[in-house]
Structure formats: C-alpha cells, structure tokens
Design an enzyme around this catalytic site. Sequence first.
Site, PDB file in Angstrom:
ATOM      1  CG  ASN A   1      -1.806   1.167   1.338  1.00 56.17           C
ATOM      2  OD1 ASN A   1      -1.832   2.006   0.433  1.00 56.17           O
ATOM      3  ND2 ASN A   1      -2.554   1.259   2.432  1.00 56.17           N
ATOM      4  CD1 TRP A   2       3.476   0.966  -2.793  1.00 48.63           C
ATOM      5  CD2 TRP A   2       3.477   2.026  -4.770  1.00 48.63           C
ATOM      6  NE1 TRP A   2       4.154   0.175  -3.697  1.00 48.63           N
ATOM      7  CE2 TRP A   2       4.162   0.805  -4.911  1.00 48.63           C
ATOM      8  CE3 TRP A   2       3.346   2.856  -5.890  1.00 48.63           C
ATOM      9  CZ2 TRP A   2       4.727   0.398  -6.129  1.00 48.63           C
ATOM     10  CZ3 TRP A   2       3.898   2.456  -7.103  1.00 48.63           C
ATOM     11  CH2 TRP A   2       4.584   1.237  -7.214  1.00 48.63           C
ATOM     12  CE  LYS A   3      -0.298   2.963   4.771  1.00 52.81           C
ATOM     13  NZ  LYS A   3      -0.212   3.014   6.230  1.00 52.81           N
TER      14      LYS A   3
ATOM     15  CG  HIS B   1      -5.866   1.607   5.117  1.00 54.11           C
ATOM     16  ND1 HIS B   1      -5.434   2.562   5.990  1.00 54.11           N
ATOM     17  CD2 HIS B   1      -4.859   0.705   5.005  1.00 54.11           C
ATOM     18  CE1 HIS B   1      -4.205   2.260   6.388  1.00 54.11           C
ATOM     19  NE2 HIS B   1      -3.840   1.137   5.798  1.00 54.11           N
TER      20      HIS B   1
ATOM     21  CD  GLU C   1      -2.998   5.219   6.742  1.00 59.22           C
ATOM     22  OE1 GLU C   1      -2.954   5.209   5.491  1.00 59.22           O
ATOM     23  OE2 GLU C   1      -2.114   4.688   7.454  1.00 59.22           O
TER      24      GLU C   1
ATOM     25  CD  GLU D   1      -3.486  -2.601   7.354  1.00 59.06           C
ATOM     26  OE1 GLU D   1      -2.366  -2.846   6.881  1.00 59.06           O
ATOM     27  OE2 GLU D   1      -4.093  -1.555   7.110  1.00 59.06           O
TER      28      GLU D   1
ATOM     29  N   GLY E   1       2.299   2.203  10.864  1.00 61.36           N
ATOM     30  CA  GLY E   1       3.237   3.324  10.724  1.00 61.36           C
ATOM     31  C   GLY E   1       3.944   3.692  12.014  1.00 61.36           C
TER      32      GLY E   1
ATOM     33  CB  SER F   1       5.176  -1.819  12.082  1.00 52.46           C
ATOM     34  OG  SER F   1       4.716  -0.508  12.349  1.00 52.46           O
TER      35      SER F   1
ATOM     36  N   GLY G   1       2.851  -1.147   4.354  1.00 56.93           N
ATOM     37  CA  GLY G   1       2.906   0.270   4.002  1.00 56.93           C
ATOM     38  C   GLY G   1       4.327   0.702   3.714  1.00 56.93           C
ATOM     39  N   GLY G   2       4.992   1.288   4.717  1.00 57.88           N
ATOM     40  CA  GLY G   2       6.316   1.883   4.531  1.00 57.88           C
ATOM     41  C   GLY G   2       7.321   0.967   3.847  1.00 57.88           C
TER      42      GLY G   2
HETATM   43  P1  13P Z   1       2.980   0.328   7.716  1.00 58.39           P
HETATM   44  O1  13P Z   1       3.493  -0.955   7.148  1.00 58.39           O
HETATM   45  O2  13P Z   1       3.693   1.544   7.221  1.00 58.39           O
HETATM   46  O3  13P Z   1       2.849   0.250   9.203  1.00 58.39           O
HETATM   47  O4  13P Z   1       1.466   0.495   7.153  1.00 58.39           O
HETATM   48  C1  13P Z   1       0.618  -0.579   7.272  1.00 58.39           C
HETATM   49  C2  13P Z   1      -0.586  -0.306   6.469  1.00 58.39           C
HETATM   50  O5  13P Z   1      -1.393   0.534   6.826  1.00 58.39           O
HETATM   51  C3  13P Z   1      -0.770  -1.041   5.217  1.00 58.39           C
HETATM   52  O6  13P Z   1      -2.025  -0.791   4.675  1.00 58.39           O
END
Ligand code: 13P
Length: 261
Positions: free
Chosen positions: A12-14, A101, A103, A173, A179, A219, A240-241
Amino acid sequence: MNHPNRPFVGGNWKMNLRLASAVELAEDVHAALSNQPLAADLDAVVFPPYPYLQAVGRALGHGPPQLGAQDLADHEDGAFTGQVSAGMLDDLDARWVIVGHSERRHGLEEPESVLHRKLVRALTSDLKAVFCVGETLAERESGMAEEVLARQVRSGFSGVDQGLLASVVLAYEPVWAIGTGRTAHPDDASQAHRWIRSTLADLYDAELAAATRVVYGGSVTAANAAELFSRPEIDGGLVGGASLKAETFAAICRAAAARLA
Ligand code: 13P
C-alpha cells in the site's frame, strides 16, 4: 488448519511518491519479483495513488505484481465529486481494491455502512477486495478487541453472498501498529486472525472461514515478516512503509511464498 491458503502480499503505497518515482518503483518491483520463481506462489499486489495507476499499470505490464487501487466509491458513476468508480478502476486494469483502511475508517471517519456498500460494489464489479479491520489502542487496552473485530467483520460482510468470498482478502491491521514501528506480537496477531475467522464461521461456515485469506498489516518489515507468516493463521501481509523499497517488498513476498514450501 490443514493446507495453507495461497499467500497474499499487498504494497500500500498510500499518498507517497511522484509520477517518476512511482514508475521507477513499479519497474524495480516487477524486476525483483520476475527474477525469482515467486509469481506462481503468491498474489503480490501494489496499490499506487490514483493519479499514477495508469502509468504504474503500464510499467508492470502483465506483472508481477498485480495492480490495485487504495479505495473506490460506493456509487456507480455520477455526481460524486472527487470519487472514483469501480468501472474507472476496471478501465485502468486495476483488479484489486482496498476497502476500509484505517486511514479512511478512523482517519476520515468513514461509517461502517459505507464500507459495507464499497465492499459490495467492489465484489459485484468483479474487483477483488482487501477489507481492512482493526482495533484502536484504547479498544485493545480495555479488552474490547475481539468485540470490535467481530462488529467490523459482521457489518462489512452481512448479506454478502458466500460465492463472493473467494475474491476477498481480510487484512487485520491494528490501528496502533500502523506506521508506528510497533508490530503486533505474532501471538496477538494469530489470536486476532482466529477471532476474525470465528466471526466468518458464524456468518458462513467453518470451512469457508478457513479458506478465506486473512493477512496482517502494521509495521511489517523484511526482518519480522518470516516470523509473522510462520503462523498458520497468517496468510501474508499488507505492507505500508516497507513496500516503498522494491528489495524490501520482494523480501517480504519471499517470506510469504515460503509458507507453501
Ligand atoms: P505500515 O506498514 O507503514 O505500518 O502500514 C501498514 C498499512 O497501513 C498497510 O495498509
């Protein structure tokens, strides 16, 4: 659980990257996954920002990885300023979409009724959906996690035809792990996955619940992926990251594919 489900790893590149860096990352992920006998062993999917879907799709060709979008509208086309319909995603060859998600669920306070409609819209439009659930830190600390996850799964899936479940990946999640660098302990993640499957078993049946993929997000890194994915309940990850570096994402994909070895 007997035979492991087909692993899934989503990147997920957000709201990151720019056009050139998104295309470069897509090319690098494509090269990294194509160089290994991986593609047949898992579903690896990247979820770029909307404006870069077409360019990333072109860079990926037929993949791997597959292409997905981070959200979709619950409506068909029409007067919905700023929203993107399932038909538009289909035009861009995005075959997957993330729904709910944290977010959006927590960050933008999207209601459960809307997330349910988005899930139905995705599945009835022939898109595959990654449906996210997860408790906040306050909910976990007050012993509410099981109840919260059950409510999120029930509200998302009630009335969803069981024939559509093969097109769903659930992502656990926990909000406090996203994050933050604070990965859930594999024991806690496995427990949450069992709770999620037990709600699915109530809604459908135990066999279908076992066959439905549930992945962990929050994470995930190349260093902790193998231990998380060694748990029989954890079919892969939503990343994510760590998905913003091709080699790290490929290493996480390798750890997931090893579940079948
Ligand atoms: P991180 O891996 O950056 O914690 O993000 C997780 C996430 O929200 C994937 O959708």
